[in-house]
Design a protein around this motif. Structure first.
Motif, PDB file in Angstrom:
ATOM      1  N   ASP A   1      18.333 -10.832   9.508  1.00 44.00           N
ATOM      2  CA  ASP A   1      17.462 -10.280   8.585  1.00 44.00           C
ATOM      3  C   ASP A   1      18.256  -8.961   8.127  1.00 44.00           C
ATOM      4  O   ASP A   1      19.228  -8.391   8.933  1.00 44.00           O
ATOM      5  CB  ASP A   1      16.298  -9.826   9.102  1.00 44.00           C
ATOM      6  N   PHE A   2      17.560  -8.352   7.163  1.00 43.51           N
ATOM      7  CA  PHE A   2      18.599  -7.095   6.728  1.00 43.51           C
ATOM      8  C   PHE A   2      17.381  -6.278   5.538  1.00 43.51           C
ATOM      9  O   PHE A   2      16.970  -7.132   4.630  1.00 43.51           O
ATOM     10  CB  PHE A   2      19.900  -7.336   5.931  1.00 43.51           C
ATOM     11  N   GLY A   3      17.427  -5.163   5.598  1.00 46.28           N
ATOM     12  CA  GLY A   3      16.572  -4.288   4.589  1.00 46.28           C
ATOM     13  C   GLY A   3      16.647  -3.044   4.716  1.00 46.28           C
ATOM     14  O   GLY A   3      17.605  -2.179   5.163  1.00 46.28           O
ATOM     15  N   ALA A   4      15.285  -2.432   4.318  1.00 45.85           N
ATOM     16  CA  ALA A   4      15.166  -1.109   4.169  1.00 45.85           C
ATOM     17  C   ALA A   4      13.670  -0.731   4.895  1.00 45.85           C
ATOM     18  O   ALA A   4      12.949  -1.522   4.947  1.00 45.85           O
ATOM     19  CB  ALA A   4      15.477  -0.304   2.784  1.00 45.85           C
ATOM     20  N   ALA A   5      13.831   0.791   5.329  1.00 44.48           N
ATOM     21  CA  ALA A   5      12.374   1.078   5.708  1.00 44.48           C
ATOM     22  C   ALA A   5      12.180   2.508   4.804  1.00 44.48           C
ATOM     23  O   ALA A   5      13.005   3.229   4.503  1.00 44.48           O
ATOM     24  CB  ALA A   5      12.259   1.626   7.328  1.00 44.48           C
ATOM     25  N   CYS A   6      10.905   2.426   4.391  1.00 43.55           N
ATOM     26  CA  CYS A   6      10.803   3.862   3.481  1.00 43.55           C
ATOM     27  C   CYS A   6       9.551   4.519   4.251  1.00 43.55           C
ATOM     28  O   CYS A   6       8.459   3.986   4.614  1.00 43.55           O
ATOM     29  CB  CYS A   6      10.242   3.464   2.019  1.00 43.55           C
ATOM     30  N   PHE A   7       9.589   5.761   4.255  1.00 42.88           N
ATOM     31  CA  PHE A   7       8.576   6.729   4.979  1.00 42.88           C
ATOM     32  C   PHE A   7       8.147   7.889   4.153  1.00 42.88           C
ATOM     33  O   PHE A   7       9.014   8.557   3.400  1.00 42.88           O
ATOM     34  CB  PHE A   7       9.480   7.181   6.097  1.00 42.88           C
ATOM     35  N   ASP A   8       6.942   7.910   3.952  1.00 42.30           N
ATOM     36  CA  ASP A   8       6.444   9.031   3.082  1.00 42.30           C
ATOM     37  C   ASP A   8       5.722   9.850   3.993  1.00 42.30           C
ATOM     38  O   ASP A   8       4.630   9.549   4.517  1.00 42.30           O
ATOM     39  CB  ASP A   8       5.378   8.324   1.994  1.00 42.30           C
ATOM     40  N   THR A   9       6.032  11.223   4.027  1.00 43.80           N
ATOM     41  CA  THR A   9       5.346  12.126   5.024  1.00 43.80           C
ATOM     42  C   THR A   9       4.339  12.603   4.496  1.00 43.80           C
ATOM     43  O   THR A   9       3.508  12.858   5.313  1.00 43.80           O
ATOM     44  CB  THR A   9       6.384  13.457   5.068  1.00 43.80           C
ATOM     45  N   THR A  10       3.802  12.473   3.173  1.00 43.28           N
ATOM     46  CA  THR A  10       2.444  12.779   2.827  1.00 43.28           C
ATOM     47  C   THR A  10       1.159  11.948   3.297  1.00 43.28           C
ATOM     48  O   THR A  10       0.330  12.279   3.341  1.00 43.28           O
ATOM     49  CB  THR A  10       2.409  13.119   1.095  1.00 43.28           C
ATOM     50  N   THR A  11       1.634  10.646   3.417  1.00 42.14           N
ATOM     51  CA  THR A  11       0.698   9.724   4.007  1.00 42.14           C
ATOM     52  C   THR A  11       0.995   9.203   5.326  1.00 42.14           C
ATOM     53  O   THR A  11       0.061   8.942   6.177  1.00 42.14           O
ATOM     54  CB  THR A  11       0.665   8.527   3.038  1.00 42.14           C
ATOM     55  N   GLY A  12       2.169   9.649   5.706  1.00 40.12           N
ATOM     56  CA  GLY A  12       2.590   8.974   7.112  1.00 40.12           C
ATOM     57  C   GLY A  12       3.053   7.674   7.223  1.00 40.12           C
ATOM     58  O   GLY A  12       3.192   7.053   8.460  1.00 40.12           O
ATOM     59  N   ASP A  13       2.656   6.946   6.151  1.00 37.66           N
ATOM     60  CA  ASP A  13       3.203   5.334   6.094  1.00 37.66           C
ATOM     61  C   ASP A  13       4.515   5.093   6.066  1.00 37.66           C
ATOM     62  O   ASP A  13       5.474   5.846   5.564  1.00 37.66           O
ATOM     63  CB  ASP A  13       2.559   4.803   4.841  1.00 37.66           C
ATOM     64  N   ILE A  14       4.920   4.205   7.223  1.00 32.18           N
ATOM     65  CA  ILE A  14       6.651   3.659   7.030  1.00 32.18           C
ATOM     66  C   ILE A  14       6.130   2.328   6.775  1.00 32.18           C
ATOM     67  O   ILE A  14       5.161   1.418   7.362  1.00 32.18           O
ATOM     68  CB  ILE A  14       7.025   3.844   8.654  1.00 32.18           C
ATOM     69  N   ASP A  15       7.010   1.764   5.691  1.00 25.58           N
ATOM     70  CA  ASP A  15       6.992   0.325   5.260  1.00 25.58           C
ATOM     71  C   ASP A  15       8.254  -0.376   5.386  1.00 25.58           C
ATOM     72  O   ASP A  15       9.332   0.403   5.093  1.00 25.58           O
ATOM     73  CB  ASP A  15       6.193   0.308   4.010  1.00 25.58           C
ATOM     74  N   TYR A  16       8.123  -1.547   5.813  1.00 25.70           N
ATOM     75  CA  TYR A  16       9.680  -2.068   5.990  1.00 25.70           C
ATOM     76  C   TYR A  16       9.618  -3.416   4.965  1.00 25.70           C
ATOM     77  O   TYR A  16       8.678  -3.987   4.556  1.00 25.70           O
ATOM     78  CB  TYR A  16       9.762  -3.007   7.498  1.00 25.70           C
ATOM     79  N   VAL A  17      10.867  -3.478   4.309  1.00 26.69           N
ATOM     80  CA  VAL A  17      11.182  -4.445   3.190  1.00 26.69           C
ATOM     81  C   VAL A  17      12.431  -5.261   3.925  1.00 26.69           C
ATOM     82  O   VAL A  17      13.485  -4.724   3.766  1.00 26.69           O
ATOM     83  CB  VAL A  17      11.383  -3.889   1.925  1.00 26.69           C
ATOM     84  N   ILE A  18      12.282  -6.343   4.448  1.00 24.63           N
ATOM     85  CA  ILE A  18      13.370  -6.942   5.232  1.00 24.63           C
ATOM     86  C   ILE A  18      13.535  -8.287   4.587  1.00 24.63           C
ATOM     87  O   ILE A  18      12.385  -9.242   4.338  1.00 24.63           O
ATOM     88  CB  ILE A  18      13.045  -6.972   6.704  1.00 24.63           C
ATOM     89  N   GLU A  19      14.784  -8.720   4.236  1.00 23.07           N
ATOM     90  CA  GLU A  19      15.099 -10.087   3.801  1.00 23.07           C
ATOM     91  C   GLU A  19      15.823 -10.528   4.506  1.00 23.07           C
ATOM     92  O   GLU A  19      16.374 -10.075   5.548  1.00 23.07           O
ATOM     93  CB  GLU A  19      15.741  -9.795   2.466  1.00 23.07           C
TER      94      GLU A  19
END
Ligand code: PXL
Length: 283
Positions: free
Chosen positions: A193-211
């Motif tokens: 697998d391979f992809g990216a993680a995004c982090f928004d400090t204003t919400t504290g959310d981390i999301d992963y987008v992996i393909e």
């Protein structure tokens, strides 16, 4: 009210051949309906990865006069997007230029382009790493790969699969450089697998987008990814949705290139997905 045409100031080099930096950022942002004005940092015959004997014209001396002319003409920018810089001196210059045009609404994306696969690109030194970390402190969003992340945080680069905890620590520490949002590329949890993680400090959310991983390392994919991401963000998509769009369209371009068998150094076939990308915003 008339239509507000959003304008990005794109600060990257022009590599004549090899599909990276401005030769991909321009068409992709245009396809998103975003005006892309360019502040070229250098002109090269090809990019510096995989070609021997490339020409390199450093444009450091031209950058401030170009920006000052824009300022004098009253030209404004909704966003800046910086990538490959042609000299160490350009880092402070780019900070000055961004601050010269910044309003409360300016959205600044910094890709600290300087390294990949554990190694600095051929023309860069540790001073460049320090400078890029400082430039990241002036951004709203930064989009380093794992090598650039490790260099800027003064850590050893560890390739291979990561855990969610590894990602959490890394994106938090990267946010410590000063940007509100971080998109880390090269994230994967296994070998397939391979992809990216995004982090928004204003919400504290981390999301992963992996393909699913595509074999091989193709040149210019960081710039294609960054442009797809910025186009979506400026079209008011959320950080998570924009990261998904950027991963999807980058992977689709890589898959086409892998099937073509043109090799890694000529860049990826993003042209064939531009129509679908543009259609995301024409609804
Ligand atoms: O895609 C990053 C990049 C941009 N510009 C130049 C490069 C590279 C990566 O090697 O050499 C000139």
């Amino acid at each position: 009210m008339g239509y507000h045409q959003k304008r990005v100031g794109a600060i990257h080099d022009i590599s004549g051949v090899g599909k990276c930096s401005l030769t991909v950022v321009l068409p992709i942002l245009s396809a998103a309906g975003i005006e892309c004005s360019v502040l070229p940092t250098a002109v090269l015959s090809t990019h510096t990865g995989g070609f021997e004997g490339f020409t390199f014209r450093d444009l450091t001396e031209d950058m401030m006069p170009i920006a000052e002319h824009w300022k004098k003409e009253g030209i404004g920018f909704d966003s800046f997007y910086s990538g490959y810089l042609g000299s160490l001196a350009q880092i402070d210059m780019v900070i000055d230029i961004m601050e010269m045009f910044r309003t409360p609404d300016t959205f600044i994306m910094v890709d600290p382009v300087m390294a990949d696969h554990g190694e600095l690109y051929s023309l860069f030194t540790m001073d460049h790493v320090k400078g890029m970390a400082k430039l990241c402190g002036h951004a709203d969003i930064i989009i380093p790969n794992r090598t650039e992340a490790a260099f800027m945080l003064g850590r050893d680069y560890k390739g291979g699969p990561m855990s969610e905890d590894d990602v959490k620590v890394l994106v938090n520490d990267l946010a410590g450089l000063g940007a509100k949002q971080v998109v880390l590329t090269g994230v994967h949890f296994g070998d397939e697998d391979f992809g990216a993680a995004c982090f928004d400090t204003t919400t504290g959310d981390i999301d992963y987008v992996i393909e699913k991983r595509i074999e091989g390392m193709y040149h210019g994919t960081g710039d294609v990814f960054g442009a797809f991401l910025l186009g979506a963000l400026l079209q008011e998509k959320s950080l998570e949705e924009s990261t998904k769009i950027a991963v999807d369209f980058t992977c689709a371009s890589i898959r086409l290139t892998a099937a073509d068998g043109t090799g890694p150094r000529m860049g990826v076939r993003f042209e064939s997905v531009l129509g679908d990308y543009a259609n995301l915003f024409n609804k």
